[in-house]
Scaffold this motif. Structure first.
Motif, mmCIF file in Angstrom:
data_model
loop_
_atom_site.group_PDB
_atom_site.id
_atom_site.type_symbol
_atom_site.label_atom_id
_atom_site.label_comp_id
_atom_site.label_asym_id
_atom_site.label_seq_id
_atom_site.Cartn_x
_atom_site.Cartn_y
_atom_site.Cartn_z
ATOM 1 N N ALA A 33 7.861 4.291 -2.780
ATOM 2 C CA ALA A 33 7.517 3.338 -1.715
ATOM 3 C C ALA A 33 8.229 2.006 -1.917
ATOM 4 O O ALA A 33 8.634 1.362 -0.947
ATOM 5 N N PHE A 34 8.407 1.582 -3.169
ATOM 6 C CA PHE A 34 9.132 0.331 -3.418
ATOM 7 C C PHE A 34 10.588 0.468 -2.995
ATOM 8 O O PHE A 34 11.161 -0.453 -2.399
ATOM 9 N N LEU A 59 0.810 -1.219 0.000
ATOM 10 C CA LEU A 59 0.000 0.000 0.000
ATOM 11 C C LEU A 59 0.839 1.263 0.000
ATOM 12 O O LEU A 59 0.350 2.341 0.341
ATOM 13 N N GLY A 60 2.087 1.132 -0.393
ATOM 14 C CA GLY A 60 3.002 2.266 -0.353
ATOM 15 C C GLY A 60 2.618 3.396 -1.270
ATOM 16 O O GLY A 60 2.891 4.562 -0.979
ATOM 17 N N GLY A 61 1.992 3.093 -2.399
ATOM 18 C CA GLY A 61 1.560 4.141 -3.325
ATOM 19 C C GLY A 61 0.557 5.086 -2.710
ATOM 20 O O GLY A 61 0.425 6.240 -3.137
ATOM 21 N N PHE A 62 -0.169 4.620 -1.708
ATOM 22 C CA PHE A 62 -1.137 5.452 -0.984
ATOM 23 C C PHE A 62 -0.560 6.039 0.296
ATOM 24 O O PHE A 62 -1.247 6.738 1.023
ATOM 25 N N GLY A 63 0.683 5.698 0.634
ATOM 26 C CA GLY A 63 1.337 6.250 1.809
ATOM 27 C C GLY A 63 1.011 5.553 3.111
ATOM 28 O O GLY A 63 1.236 6.116 4.191
ATOM 29 N N GLY A 85 2.185 13.936 7.405
ATOM 30 C CA GLY A 85 2.344 14.894 6.312
ATOM 31 C C GLY A 85 2.803 14.220 5.031
ATOM 32 O O GLY A 85 2.270 14.488 3.945
ATOM 33 N N MET A 86 3.782 13.344 5.141
ATOM 34 C CA MET A 86 4.258 12.609 3.971
ATOM 35 C C MET A 86 3.181 11.647 3.457
ATOM 36 O O MET A 86 3.045 11.463 2.245
ATOM 37 N N GLY A 87 2.419 11.066 4.362
ATOM 38 C CA GLY A 87 1.330 10.179 3.949
ATOM 39 C C GLY A 87 0.288 10.911 3.134
ATOM 40 O O GLY A 87 -0.207 10.399 2.125
ATOM 41 N N ILE A 88 -0.042 12.127 3.551
ATOM 42 C CA ILE A 88 -1.008 12.933 2.801
ATOM 43 C C ILE A 88 -0.441 13.308 1.436
ATOM 44 O O ILE A 88 -1.153 13.270 0.424
ATOM 45 N N LEU A 89 0.836 13.625 1.381
ATOM 46 C CA LEU A 89 1.487 13.942 0.105
ATOM 47 C C LEU A 89 1.432 12.736 -0.843
ATOM 48 O O LEU A 89 1.165 12.898 -2.042
ATOM 49 N N TYR A 90 1.660 11.541 -0.315
ATOM 50 C CA TYR A 90 1.559 10.325 -1.133
ATOM 51 C C TYR A 90 0.135 10.154 -1.653
ATOM 52 O O TYR A 90 -0.065 9.765 -2.802
ATOM 53 N N LEU A 91 -0.871 10.434 -0.794
ATOM 54 C CA LEU A 91 -2.268 10.310 -1.212
ATOM 55 C C LEU A 91 -2.624 11.296 -2.319
ATOM 56 O O LEU A 91 -3.362 10.960 -3.249
ATOM 57 N N THR A 125 -0.073 9.505 -9.974
ATOM 58 C CA THR A 125 1.089 9.652 -10.855
ATOM 59 C C THR A 125 2.008 8.436 -10.800
ATOM 60 O O THR A 125 2.926 8.341 -11.605
ATOM 61 N N PHE A 126 1.786 7.530 -9.866
ATOM 62 C CA PHE A 126 2.601 6.335 -9.631
ATOM 63 C C PHE A 126 4.004 6.654 -9.121
ATOM 64 O O PHE A 126 4.795 5.754 -8.887
ATOM 65 N N ILE A 127 4.332 7.920 -8.963
ATOM 66 C CA ILE A 127 5.630 8.299 -8.389
ATOM 67 C C ILE A 127 5.727 7.839 -6.932
ATOM 68 O O ILE A 127 6.743 7.257 -6.544
#
Length: 118
Positions: free
Chosen positions: A96-97, A64-68, A78-84, A89-91
């Motif tokens: 996360a990988f 679930l790293g793409g969602f933070g 804060g970083m989790g929200i940025l990932y969300l 964009t799949f970045i």
């Protein structure tokens, strides 16, 4: 029975001293024979003082790293929200990988130092 043979067997409420190998009480923190503090056995379930686990964080980063999810778990909201925000964009998934691999090779001490006090 001599001492060498007696030390090979222990009752269910005993354990062997990590230093001298003597039979001691299972709840003993210090060996009465040699005075060495006993290290508790955790059988690979090493957690930080706040209860965070390195393997759990790594698995969250992988699945679930793409969602933070791993960032939220580790207290980096804060970083989790940025990932969300940027998951489409799949970045974040690529990052996360990479973090998944970093978490797997990170030592337990380093993990506790970085994420254990949050």
């Amino acid at each position: 029975m001599n001492d060498a043979v007696a030390q090979r067997f222990k009752n269910e409420n005993e354990k062997f001293c990590s230093e001298c190998g003597d039979n001691i009480n299972a709840k003993a923190e210090i060996c009465p024979k040699c005075g060495v503090r006993q290290i508790p056995v955790s059988y690979g379930r090493v957690s930080a003082p706040n209860g965070k686990n390195k393997v759990t964080a790594a698995l969250l980063a992988f699945f679930l790293g793409g969602f933070g999810a791993h960032k939220f778990y580790l207290g980096k909201v804060g970083m989790g929200i940025l990932y969300l925000i940027f998951f489409w964009t799949f970045i974040p998934a690529i990052i996360a990988f990479i973090e998944f691999i970093i978490l797997l090779v990170m030592s337990d001490d380093e993990f506790n130092r970085k994420y254990g006090m949050a």
